[in-house]
Design an enzyme around this catalytic site. Structure first.
Site, PDB file in Angstrom:
ATOM      1  N   CYS A   1      -1.239   1.897   4.390  1.00  0.00           N
ATOM      2  CA  CYS A   1      -0.020   1.905   5.193  1.00  0.00           C
ATOM      3  C   CYS A   1       0.236   3.308   5.726  1.00  0.00           C
ATOM      4  O   CYS A   1       0.480   4.246   4.955  1.00  0.00           O
ATOM      5  CB  CYS A   1       1.174   1.442   4.381  1.00  0.00           C
ATOM      6  SG  CYS A   1       2.659   1.309   5.398  1.00  0.00           S
TER       7      CYS A   1
ATOM      8  N   LYS B   1       3.839 -10.778   4.733  1.00  0.00           N
ATOM      9  CA  LYS B   1       4.150  -9.384   5.002  1.00  0.00           C
ATOM     10  C   LYS B   1       3.794  -8.545   3.780  1.00  0.00           C
ATOM     11  O   LYS B   1       4.040  -8.949   2.643  1.00  0.00           O
ATOM     12  CB  LYS B   1       5.655  -9.227   5.288  1.00  0.00           C
ATOM     13  CG  LYS B   1       6.116  -7.820   5.607  1.00  0.00           C
ATOM     14  CD  LYS B   1       5.728  -7.427   7.000  1.00  0.00           C
ATOM     15  CE  LYS B   1       6.340  -6.090   7.403  1.00  0.00           C
ATOM     16  NZ  LYS B   1       5.812  -4.955   6.621  1.00  0.00           N
TER      17      LYS B   1
END
Length: 308
Positions: free
Chosen positions: A129, A44
């Protein structure tokens, strides 16, 4: 039939892996990925400190994909560093470690610790992101991207790649490629989800954060993903590998990513929907396509997309 693929000096048993963010946050999830039929796996995207992320509902499956605004929930850098170092002790040097610091300073601190550790895998620096309120995507600011990479490579000397958002303008492909070609990158991952989409059901947005705006994934984004893979394959140096991501639901989708130039192919939304059994199915479907077309290994056709 040989499904091996290479990035830098690493050889992978097959070209499949998870997309960072999907089924890879906890120890148990990483252990399931470690033993699945993927060629590699990635952690992650992490921040220096643990994060709970955005309020729920923050992920919803859609008919042709998914929408999410996760907000980078993760267990923190120390947890993932310990995990990948343990993988190295298992003699796995092909694991990918994803970083997504909330600032350049935070990324530099994490990279410094990795540089000074015994980590022997590959780092993916997430410059894309789209789901943190108030934070822009670094890779849409070309000048800032150059500054970030200058800082990163002044310190970090181990194998590193970057994860990019989708680009839509030919000039933007060229501008970003010109920057990336200046640095000793080993790979580029494209694409992250298409940011700031909106899905409505029964006159209501389906996720809570950011007024319902979130990153879109799955079949919705496949044409954009293939375009990004193809353009960066053509524009980047030959020693920078492409990891394709976006819209992979079946073996044909994997084949098309490879045809456009990808060396590895990440699975996100379909992994979320189907679990790690998806890798077995995709391998079988890819093998069937290759056998039908007479290909014995991926290098027979990778990057060979024909133009009219």
């Amino acid at each position: 039939m040989n499904l091996e693929s290479k990035i830098y000096d690493r050889t992978f048993a097959n070209c499949l892996m998870n997309a960072s963010g999907v089924k890879c946050m906890t120890f148990d999830e990483l252990e399931v990925l470690r033993t699945a039929e993927n060629g590699s796996f990635i952690t992650k995207s992490c921040t220096l400190q643990p994060r709970e992320g955005n309020p729920s509902p923050r992920y919803i499956d859609l008919k042709l994909g998914s929408i999410n605004s996760m907000g980078l929930p993760n267990l923190g850098f120390d947890f993932y560093l310990d995990y990948v170092l343990n993988e190295n002790n298992r003699n796995n040097k092909n694991v990918f470690f994803s970083l997504a610091g909330l600032s350049l300073e935070e990324n530099m601190e994490m990279l410094k610790q990795i540089q000074n550790s015994d980590f022997k895998g590959l780092v993916e620096l997430n410059l894309s992101c789209p789901n943190i309120p108030g934070k822009p995507q670094t890779a849409y600011d070309f000048d800032r991207t150059k500054v970030v990479l200058e800082e990163v490579f002044s310190l970090y000397k181990k194998p590193l790649g970057v994860k990019l958002p989708p680009y839509f303008d030919m000039v933007h492909f060229e501008m970003m490629a010109e920057i990336l070609n200046k640095f000793p990158l080993k790979f580029v991952t494209c694409i992250n989800s298409i940011g700031n989409a909106l899905f409505i059901d029964n006159e209501t947005v389906v996720i809570k954060p950011k007024g319902g705006f979130g990153g879109i994934g799955g079949a919705y984004v496949k044409p954009t993903a293939l375009a990004n893979v193809r353009m960066f394959y053509k524009l980047l140096r030959n020693d920078i590998a492409i990891i394709g991501c976006g819209g992979v639901e079946n073996g044909r989708d994997v084949f098309e990513h490879l045809l456009c130039g990808a060396s590895m192919v990440q699975v996100g939304t379909q992994l979320m929907k189907e679990g790690t059994d998806v890798f077995h199915r995709l391998i079988l479907e890819l093998k069937e396509i290759m056998q039908t077309k007479g290909y014995k290994n991926i290098e027979d056709f990778r990057g060979s997309l024909k133009e009219l």
